[in-house]
Scaffold this motif. Structure first.
Motif, short mmCIF file in Angstrom:
data_model
loop_
_atom_site.label_atom_id
_atom_site.label_comp_id
_atom_site.label_asym_id
_atom_site.label_seq_id
_atom_site.Cartn_x
_atom_site.Cartn_y
_atom_site.Cartn_z
N HIS A 178 6.85 2.87 0.68
CA HIS A 178 5.49 3.10 1.15
C HIS A 178 5.19 4.59 1.26
N HIS A 205 4.79 -5.25 -1.67
CA HIS A 205 4.15 -4.19 -2.44
C HIS A 205 4.19 -2.90 -1.63
N GLY A 207 2.19 -0.61 -1.27
CA GLY A 207 0.93 -0.25 -0.64
C GLY A 207 0.67 -0.98 0.66
N ALA A 208 1.45 -2.04 0.95
CA ALA A 208 1.26 -2.79 2.20
C ALA A 208 1.55 -1.91 3.40
N ARG A 209 0.74 -2.08 4.45
CA ARG A 209 0.93 -1.30 5.68
C ARG A 209 1.57 -2.20 6.74
N GLU A 225 1.40 -8.69 -0.10
CA GLU A 225 0.59 -8.11 -1.16
C GLU A 225 0.15 -6.68 -0.85
N HIS A 226 -0.48 -6.08 -1.86
CA HIS A 226 -0.85 -4.67 -1.82
C HIS A 226 -1.72 -4.32 -0.61
N HIS A 227 -2.70 -5.16 -0.31
CA HIS A 227 -3.65 -4.83 0.75
C HIS A 227 -3.26 -5.43 2.11
N VAL A 229 -1.98 -5.88 5.77
CA VAL A 229 -1.89 -5.02 6.95
C VAL A 229 -1.20 -5.85 8.04
N ALA A 242 -3.74 -11.23 2.80
CA ALA A 242 -4.09 -9.81 2.78
C ALA A 242 -4.03 -9.19 4.16
N ARG A 243 -4.42 -9.95 5.20
CA ARG A 243 -4.38 -9.39 6.56
C ARG A 243 -3.72 -10.41 7.48
#
Length: 251
Positions: A178, A205, A207-209, A225-227, A229, A242-243
């Protein structure tokens, strides 16, 4: 059992008639390069090496946890010496891999020669920035380890979490990946993530936070996944949308 010496290249050619295969492979390679606008290959390797990236990650794991993931002969009084030496060497290798990524991107974007000359400085800056982020990464991982130990009743010690938990190992890889992602070394970040996937079966991924103190329990097949959170303290297992909202284990 007696081990036989490998046959010579000439002997292999004679047995398998390799000339035709080698020629056909060259023909396919050249056709692909021509079709993709890469007919002129640079001298030497043009992309980062998965083997080198694997060694870099392993060394960074040792730098982050010297007495647990470092060399078995290491003693507490030698920790700083080991960390300094290993980190210095590892950053040199990392800088080389970052420069390969940046050079590949420059070729694809057809950057001017003057812009390409700055790649060395960019690679050094990215490597230095990753080094400066390591204390923060270690702090996040300390929270991850503590959460895993607290939420996995069958785990008997912190050491067991570090040595035996695929979820924690995936998080170590992810926090390195990351940071590389944030710094712009996105190919290397994906390679680190792929390494974690291969080693743990957990696909995160870069990009995941993911907040500190997260745990992954029975994570084989997990996809983040990438997005995505994940708030601090999230415990999860299975696919992640995604969230993810904080709360009990997410399936």
């Amino acid at each position: 059992m007696t081990l036989l010496a490998p046959p010579s290249a000439a002997a292999s050619d004679a047995v398998f008639e390799l000339d035709e295969v080698v020629s056909a492979l060259r023909h396919v390679r050249l056709n692909w390069r021509e079709a993709s606008g890469r007919a002129r290959e640079p001298a030497g390797r043009e992309l980062p090496s998965p083997d080198t990236v694997s060694h870099i990650v392993d060394d960074l794991c040792g730098v982050l946890f010297p007495m647990r993931l470092g060399p078995p002969e290491l003693r507490p009084l030698e920790e700083d010496v080991y960390v300094r030496r290993t980190l210095g060497q590892t950053l040199q290798f990392l800088q080389g891999q970052v420069r390969l990524e940046l050079a590949q991107e420059a070729r694809v974007r057809a950057l001017a020669a003057q812009e390409q000359l700055a790649l060395h400085d960019q690679a050094r800056a990215i490597s230095h920035a990753l080094a400066r982020a390591l204390p923060s990464i270690r702090s996040q991982l300390d929270a991850d380890v503590a959460a895993a130990f607290k939420t996995q009743p069958d785990t008997r010690s912190i050491e067991e979490v570090l040595l035996c938990s695929p979820g924690l190992r995936a998080l170590i890889h992810h926090r390195i990946a990351h940071q590389l992602h944030l710094l712009g070394a996105r190919l290397l970040a994906r390679m680190v993530a792929d390494l974690a996937h291969t080693r743990t079966g957990i696909d995160i991924h870069p990009g995941a936070r993911i907040g500190a103190g997260c745990t992954i329990d029975h994570g084989t097949g997990l996809v983040i996944e990438h997005h995505a959170v994940l708030p601090a303290g999230t415990r999860l297992s299975g696919s992640v949308p995604a969230r993810v909202q904080p709360g009990p284990a997410t399936a």
